[in-house]
Scaffold this active site. Structure first.
Site, PDB file in Angstrom:
ATOM      1  N   CYS A 265       0.732  -1.207  -0.088  1.00 22.04           N
ATOM      2  CA  CYS A 265      -0.129  -0.114   0.030  1.00 22.04           C
ATOM      3  C   CYS A 265       0.912   1.047  -0.279  1.00 22.04           C
ATOM      4  O   CYS A 265       1.510   1.512  -0.979  1.00 22.04           O
ATOM      5  CB  CYS A 265      -1.078  -0.102   1.111  1.00 22.04           C
ATOM      6  SG  CYS A 265      -2.404  -0.808   0.803  1.00 22.04           S
ATOM      7  N   HIS A 355      -3.462  -5.255   0.453  1.00 22.07           N
ATOM      8  CA  HIS A 355      -3.247  -6.091   1.732  1.00 22.07           C
ATOM      9  C   HIS A 355      -3.441  -7.389   1.715  1.00 22.07           C
ATOM     10  O   HIS A 355      -4.150  -7.960   1.684  1.00 22.07           O
ATOM     11  CB  HIS A 355      -4.415  -5.385   2.621  1.00 22.07           C
ATOM     12  CG  HIS A 355      -4.160  -4.096   2.877  1.00 22.07           C
ATOM     13  ND1 HIS A 355      -3.694  -3.519   4.186  1.00 22.07           N
ATOM     14  CD2 HIS A 355      -4.728  -2.881   2.317  1.00 22.07           C
ATOM     15  CE1 HIS A 355      -3.777  -2.352   4.315  1.00 22.07           C
ATOM     16  NE2 HIS A 355      -4.301  -1.771   3.278  1.00 22.07           N
ATOM     17  N   GLU A 357      -2.313  -9.347   4.121  1.00 21.08           N
ATOM     18  CA  GLU A 357      -2.667  -9.714   5.189  1.00 21.08           C
ATOM     19  C   GLU A 357      -4.165  -9.915   5.257  1.00 21.08           C
ATOM     20  O   GLU A 357      -4.615 -11.059   6.090  1.00 21.08           O
ATOM     21  CB  GLU A 357      -2.267  -8.856   6.543  1.00 21.08           C
ATOM     22  CG  GLU A 357      -3.102  -7.824   6.713  1.00 21.08           C
ATOM     23  CD  GLU A 357      -3.300  -6.978   5.831  1.00 21.08           C
ATOM     24  OE1 GLU A 357      -4.430  -6.071   5.656  1.00 21.08           O
ATOM     25  OE2 GLU A 357      -2.346  -6.715   4.981  1.00 21.08           O
TER      26      GLU A 357
END
Length: 381
Positions: A265, A355, A357
């Site tokens: 990001c 992202h 995760e």
């Protein structure tokens, strides 16, 4: 932001208004704390994971509009927060849940917003608002509830006085005050220095699952402080604000030393700027958990979690010579061809604009942490 200390039944039924900087206004009911707040109005297309959205530091100074019509159905639990607090400036929903229903729920979303002083609005046509933002672009907005809603012109003037997102340096407002360590789960294999530009809690956890001891450092960490932890790799986290305001000294220093580097990001944007690419503000950004991205190194298409309003300006179909060797675009958004990833061909560095995760999902991009581990293992060998 001005709020009441605690919501009451009367306050929760208070009239509320969302005012956009172009003059359009939406009237509804107060949701969460009663008061006023300002920020950039953006929309998120996720149908779940609202607790992770609210606590993502990348949403700092943004008023988040949820496109899903029903929000709050699963309440708030004590496990899924991504940081120490809610970061959104304001929250906009159509139909809030009357009563949460989930075995993990500890309190309602409404109560949590009140407790943390987050001003919101409900009962408006979020579909019409989303279409407006998509056509006109993300813009400054204010949410007002309680008294003094009759003078719409005065509220609009206050919205137009609020700061915009372009040129905003916000990492210093969300980063950790002190360094801390997330220990490896099981056998320790590597040490990573993670620069907290607005990191989510699940990110170091995903690395810890792979045997990485993660040293999370403040955004102000110097190059000497980064290397004082003896890192096998360096991680650049997500975060809010305009990447053009960031200091690139650490990023360039890591690239010069050839230490494996992974950014996501905001970290992707910093790597891009360090390589000599520009960044620019997207019209309305990518926010949600259903964005299709192609990994050009494998041809695989993955559904990914996004939250970004800026992007890297790099050529999609050519290799670029940079001060650190050749670079190419590794990932691209299939909706609009926005650059979603970069990689260096002559040094161990890569990044993505989304992202991996992915709390609360999807998990298509989890392989990127394994790719980071492989870079560190190759470097050690």
């Amino acid at each position: 932001m001005t709020t009441s200390p605690r919501g009451t039944a009367r306050e929760k039924a208070s009239p509320a208004m969302l005012v956009l900087e172009d003059g359009r206004a939406f009237r509804g009911r107060a949701y969460g704390a009663v008061g006023e707040t300002f920020g950039e109005a953006v929309f998120s297309t996720g149908m779940s994971g609202y607790q992770e959205t609210l606590t993502d530091p990348s949403y700092h100074r943004q008023i988040v509009v949820m496109t899903a019509p029903h929000v709050g159905n699963t309440g708030i639990n004590d496990e899924d927060a991504e940081s120490r607090r809610i970061w959104v400036s304001g929250y906009v929903v159509r139909d809030p849940a009357r009563t949460p229903s989930n075995w993990r729920s500890r309190r309602s979303l409404d109560d949590e917003l009140v407790a943390q002083g987050v001003v919101g609005i409900s009962g408006i046509d979020t579909r019409a608002l989303t279409r407006h933002l998509r056509e006109r672009g993300a813009m400054r907005a204010g949410v007002f509830s309680g008294d003094a809603l009759s003078d719409e012109a005065a509220l609009l003037a206050r919205v137009r006085q609020a700061p915009g997102m372009a040129g905003a340096e916000l990492s210093s407002e969300v980063t950790t005050a002190e360094a801390y360590v997330v220990p490896a789960i099981g056998t320790k294999r590597h040490t990573v220095a993670a620069i907290d530009l607005g990191i989510k809690g699940m990110t170091p956890h995903r690395m810890a699952e792979r045997g990485i001891e993660v040293h999370v450092l403040p955004a102000t960490a110097t190059l000497d402080e980064v290397y004082a932890v003896g890192p096998d790799g360096v991680f650049l986290a997500n975060g809010p604000g305009d990447p053009a305001t960031a200091d690139l000294t650490v990023v360039k220093g890591v690239l010069e030393r050839g230490t494996p580097l992974f950014g996501i990001c905001f970290g992707n944007q910093l790597l891009g700027r360090a390589l000599g690419f520009g960044t620019y503000k997207l019209k309305y950004g990518h926010r949600g958990i259903n964005q299709p991205v192609q990994d050009r190194t494998t041809g695989k298409v993955e559904i990914t979690a996004h939250n970004h309003g800026f992007a890297v300006d790099a050529p999609l179909d050519e290799v670029t010579e940079t001060p650190y060797g050749r670079a190419e675009v590794s990932h691209v958004c299939l909706n609009d061809n926005v650059v979603e990833g970069l990689r260096l061909l002559d040094r161990p560095a890569f990044s993505v604009q989304y992202h991996p995760e992915a709390a609360a999902g999807p998990h298509d991009a989890a392989y990127l942490f394994d790719r980071f581990v492989s870079l560190m293992e190759d470097q050690r060998a």
